[in-house]
Structure formats: C-alpha cells, structure tokens
Design a protein around this motif. Sequence first.
Motif, short mmCIF file in Angstrom:
data_model
loop_
_atom_site.label_atom_id
_atom_site.label_comp_id
_atom_site.label_asym_id
_atom_site.label_seq_id
_atom_site.Cartn_x
_atom_site.Cartn_y
_atom_site.Cartn_z
N PHE A 59 -12.18 -5.56 -6.13
CA PHE A 59 -12.71 -5.42 -4.76
C PHE A 59 -13.70 -4.26 -4.68
N PHE A 60 -13.39 -3.19 -5.39
CA PHE A 60 -14.31 -2.05 -5.41
C PHE A 60 -15.66 -2.47 -5.98
N MET A 93 -9.36 -0.27 -2.64
CA MET A 93 -9.86 -1.49 -1.99
C MET A 93 -10.44 -1.19 -0.62
N MET A 152 -22.39 -5.25 -3.52
CA MET A 152 -22.91 -5.68 -2.23
C MET A 152 -23.64 -4.54 -1.53
N PHE A 153 -23.13 -3.34 -1.67
CA PHE A 153 -23.77 -2.18 -1.04
C PHE A 153 -25.15 -1.95 -1.67
N ALA A 185 0.83 -1.21 0.00
CA ALA A 185 0.00 0.00 0.00
C ALA A 185 0.87 1.26 0.00
N ARG A 209 -6.94 -5.67 -9.55
CA ARG A 209 -7.38 -6.28 -8.29
C ARG A 209 -8.15 -5.26 -7.44
N ALA A 210 -7.65 -4.02 -7.45
CA ALA A 210 -8.33 -2.97 -6.67
C ALA A 210 -9.75 -2.75 -7.17
N TRP A 211 -9.92 -2.67 -8.49
CA TRP A 211 -11.26 -2.44 -9.05
C TRP A 211 -12.16 -3.65 -8.82
N LEU A 259 -14.54 -6.58 3.88
CA LEU A 259 -15.22 -6.71 2.59
C LEU A 259 -15.37 -8.18 2.19
N LEU A 317 -4.02 -2.51 -10.28
CA LEU A 317 -5.31 -1.80 -10.30
C LEU A 317 -6.48 -2.72 -10.59
N ILE A 355 -16.96 -5.52 -6.12
CA ILE A 355 -17.66 -6.41 -5.17
C ILE A 355 -18.35 -5.57 -4.10
N GLY A 356 -17.63 -4.58 -3.60
CA GLY A 356 -18.19 -3.72 -2.56
C GLY A 356 -19.39 -2.95 -3.06
N ALA A 357 -19.29 -2.41 -4.27
CA ALA A 357 -20.39 -1.60 -4.82
C ALA A 357 -21.65 -2.45 -5.02
N PHE A 387 -14.88 0.50 0.24
CA PHE A 387 -16.07 -0.26 0.65
C PHE A 387 -15.77 -1.16 1.84
N HIS A 436 2.82 -1.98 -5.25
CA HIS A 436 1.39 -1.76 -5.04
C HIS A 436 0.57 -2.89 -5.69
N HIS A 437 -0.60 -3.13 -5.13
CA HIS A 437 -1.51 -4.10 -5.76
C HIS A 437 -1.81 -3.64 -7.18
#
Lengths: 141, 480
Positions: free
Chosen positions: A109-110, B233, A116-117, A33, A105-107, B443, A103, A112-114, B236, A100-101
């Motif tokens: 997770f983003f 990441m 789920m929200f 990070a 992978r970052a998107w 998450l 991008l 999945i979060g969106a 959320f 850094h991870h």
Amino acid sequence: MIIRTVIILAYFLMPISAAFADDLMVADNGLSAGYATLAWPDAAGETFLLEREADSGWTAVYDGPDHATTLSGLHNGTYRFRLSADDGMPGDVLEITVAHHPLSRAWMFFGIGAVMFAGLLGLLAAGTRRPVPASGEDATR
Amino acid sequence: MNEDAVLPAGIAWAIIGGFSILWIWVGWWLGRKNDTLDDYMLAGRKVGMGFAVATAMATWVTSNTTMTAPQLAYQLGIWGMVGYSLGAVGLLLFAPLARRIREMMPEGYTSGDFIRLRYGNTAWRVFLVISFFYSLGWLISLGMAGGLLINALSGIPYAYGMTVIVVVCTLYTVFGGLKAVIGTDFVQTILILVGVIILAVLVINQVGFDAIHDSMQAKRPELLNLLLPASIMFLFNNLFFGVGEIFHSNVWWSRAFAFAPGVGFRAYALAGLFWLPIPIVAGLIAFAAPALGINVPSPDMVAPLVAGKLFGLTGAILVFVVVFAALASSLDSVLAATSDLIVKDLYKGHFRKDASQAELRKAAVWIILGLGALTWALSVPKMATLGSLLHFTGAFVASTIWPIAVGLLYRRGSGALATAAMVLGTASGLYAYFAIGFYVAALVSAAVSMLVMLLAFTGEPTFDWATLRGARQKGHGENS
C-alpha cells in the motif's frame, strides 16, 4: 431521499462490536492495527475494575468510574480481560486477538501511494506549466 | 457525565456565551453591507492576502486536526501523527489549481459548476452526491467534536454542547455569508496559533520527552514502532484523503473564486506551510496520556483529557478556546460552501432555473438553516468515533482527485470516464474500508480512480476551454 440517506449513513457508521462477555464488549475494533476500545456501557455499579491476564496473574488495566477504556500499541497475541463492579465478583472473560497486517501488505500500500503521489506531482507540474488558455483558444493539450 | 472533567460548567458556559456573542456580532457586522449574491456567497470576489491565508488555514485546522490527530497518534503511533500532518499537501497542491480556477472561471460559483461544464450532467450528479455526503460527514464530525470537547472538559452533557456550537455557527453564517465566515476565521486563526504554541511549550516543559518515551515503551510499545504495518498503510492514505477533500470540496473552490486575482496561489501555499506542524503538536499531547496514567474512554477525547489533567483549569480553558475556535472556523465554512452548492447546483440547477438573485439570496439563508438542523439531528446519536466517521468519507472524496486534476489541466477525458472513475473509485474505497481498515479507504479509492482516468490519455483532446467561461453571470448574478 434524506431519510434513506440517513438510514444508509447510520448503517455504515455503526461501530463494530466484535465480542461480548457479559457487559464487557469491544466498542471500537482496530485489532489489526493494535488498538481496541473496551466498553461496558450497561454495567451497573459505581466503580469498575478491568483486569488483564498476565503471566503473574490478573493485573489491573483500569480502576475507576468510567465505562470504557482504549488500549493501543498492542503486540500480536491473545489478550484476556475481565470486569468487576464495586469490588464484586468478576464477570466472564473477554478474549481478543491482535494480529497486525503483514509488513508485505503494508509496503504494498505504501508503494501504491508513493507511485500515485509521484504521478500526481508530475501531472500537476506538466499541466500547470503552460499558461491558462484564453477564451476560445483551441489549446492542443 | 465525564468523571475527569476539570473545567467548572459555569466557566465553560461563560466561554461559550462570550465567544458566541462575539462570533454572531462579527457575522452581523460584516454582513450588513452584503447587497448582491456575489457579496453573500463570495465576499464580493476581492478577499486580500491576509484574510485569504487566515481563512484557508483556519478552515483546515478543524476539530479533526485538534482532536482526531491526537486520536490517530494514540491509535497508530508516530506515523499516525506524522501522517495526519501530510494533510497539508492538499493545500499545497491546490495552490496552482486555485490560480487556474480563478483565471479560467472568473465568474464561477461552485466546484459543481466546473464538473457540469467540463464533464456534463451525469458526472455532475455523481459529483454532487459525493460532495453532499462528504459535507454532511464533515459537518457531523464537527458537531460531534463540539459536544465531545465540552463534555470532556466540563462534564456538560454531550447533547447540550453540540447543540450550542451548531446553533451559534449556523446563526452567524446566516447573518454574514462568506464575509462573516472569513472575518471570524481571521480571529480564530490567531487564537488557534497562539493557543497551540503555548500548549506545545507546556507539554514539553511539564512532562518531557524522556518521560513520554519511557512510558510508551513500557505500556504501548507498538506506538513507537516505525514499522507498525497499519500506520505505514495510513501515511499515503491520509495524504490522498486530504488532497481529495480539498480538490473536490466547494469549501476550497468558493475561496478560490472569492480571493482577489493573484491571491489564490500564495494564500493556499502559505496556509499549507503554516498548517503542517499543527497536527504534530496536537498529536504530541496524546502521547503524554500513558505517562500521566489517564484513562481514555474514547480515543477522540484524548487531547482535551490530557490538557485538562496536565494543566488544570488554565490548560482546560486554553484547549477549550483553541478547539472551539477551530470548530467554529470549519463548521461555518462547510455550512456556507455546502449551501452555495445546494443553491446553485440543486435549487437553481435542477428546480428553479429562472430564479432571481433575490430569490437565491433568500434560498441560501433557508438552506443554511436547514443544513444546521440536519447536522444537529445527525450529530445527536454519536454514530461513530470522529476518526472512523471522517475516514469513511475518504473513500468518496479520493475518487474525485484525478477527474478534477485531469479536467482542469488537460483537454482529454470524457464525462463517461470521469463518472466511471468516481463510481468505481468510491465503491472500491468502501470495500477496502470494511475489508481492510479505515486507513486504506482513500488510497484504494484514488488508485482505482487513477487507473480509470489514465484511459483519458489514450483519446484525442476534445474539450474546448471556452466552455468553462460559460460559468458567467447574467445581469443579476445568476449563472448562464
């Protein structure tokens, strides 16, 4: 039970120490990070000079009496540090690599979060729309 | 000893002493008319709107808001700061659930009551393990934050500051029960709001956005990167962590039971809105550190170090008062709510099923004292930074979101399914914590738990809502 819980808690919460160079160590490893806390808790001396290798040679990162410093906002790359105490000879070089991870992978997770929200909002909106069932009522939901 | 301390130890001890006397006196004064177990545990179930908003907000403004939000801004940049403020979503989404909880279980005591009646004993026990683990993590983080704050600002050794804060909060919670917690929260909310507003104005006036931006651009460029992968990441993740904390924790359920009828929805919604900007302001303070050339030995100390350096003695006193109030308002709430859970769900639920009201009242006092002692013992070794400690518990609590939401709103979903959702969610969240990073633990846990709970909608609606009204009192305030 309590003692076992404490032991398990202590095991999982031990800070990750990734690398050592004499007294210099990575006390908090967030290299994927872009951050890390470098510490020298057992180094003897009154003042410490932490230097980082740059194109122009070694440059000071920290100069003072503390026994740690936190670096953050680092780009991808390999960084080399060395520590000296009370204007003495520097110790061994500590090398850390920031990666850094990706991008993608970052998107992921983003995303999945969106999703789920949105799902949670929908669930709550649909579920709370109807009044609370009275005692004994056989609601059909 | 911290070399950057700007607050003389004498002044720090005077502030600690003054507020300690004030909190303990308020606790005793508010608690002197506590007659029944309802009075002690749930403030008589008639808390009005003003106190309700204040206690919800003050409890959610914790040391984590005032110290971990700046830490995350310092480590993860702009999205770290914004992501932390998404913790407000938990309060906002809990608002309709609080109304429903109050109406469906008018005589309930704890979140454990609901899980037991809705999903049965196995799910109840799994839930209790998760809840105790989380509460313990939260209590330790609060104790640690107290010690770190006092050390950062005044140089007083960590162990002394931590000990004083844990002892004071334990004492006034013992004296006054939930009434004392809510009463002190009201005063603490005012201190927090006024203090944070003054700090924000001072930071902007004395450093300025341009200087902060230029310094970060030169020294910590990735903190300004809106596409920093870890912080994307984290966004959320923190939202679901906050939702999980609030949906499951008895801190929030006990307030839903304690608020007068019709108060819960508006109280939680308003508290969420008032809370939203506070992590942004707190995070902004951390961004001033590079511009001021401050060394940050531990990232969770960044806010008090900056305030001390920037504003000198006055700023240090201001930050000290704000964070001390934030710490106390949360530590007392977690102590009280966790004690309720132990009294009702463990002591009475498992060991002393026929305990009288007087016995439970006495047990509550000893349990609060025991929890205070355990918090102290586990805070002494400073096992991790506040951020990593806090987010470790995210893997646990996020697994409860879907079982609770589905269980409160729908008649579908069995105890076996809820148990599987919590166990598998927690396990996968922990795996993600170690394999990827703290910023995805909650998450992943919530996502796996959701996949399991989706199976509930393939079955028939079988739960009878009347079962929830089983959480009612016999003659002396015990659960039937």
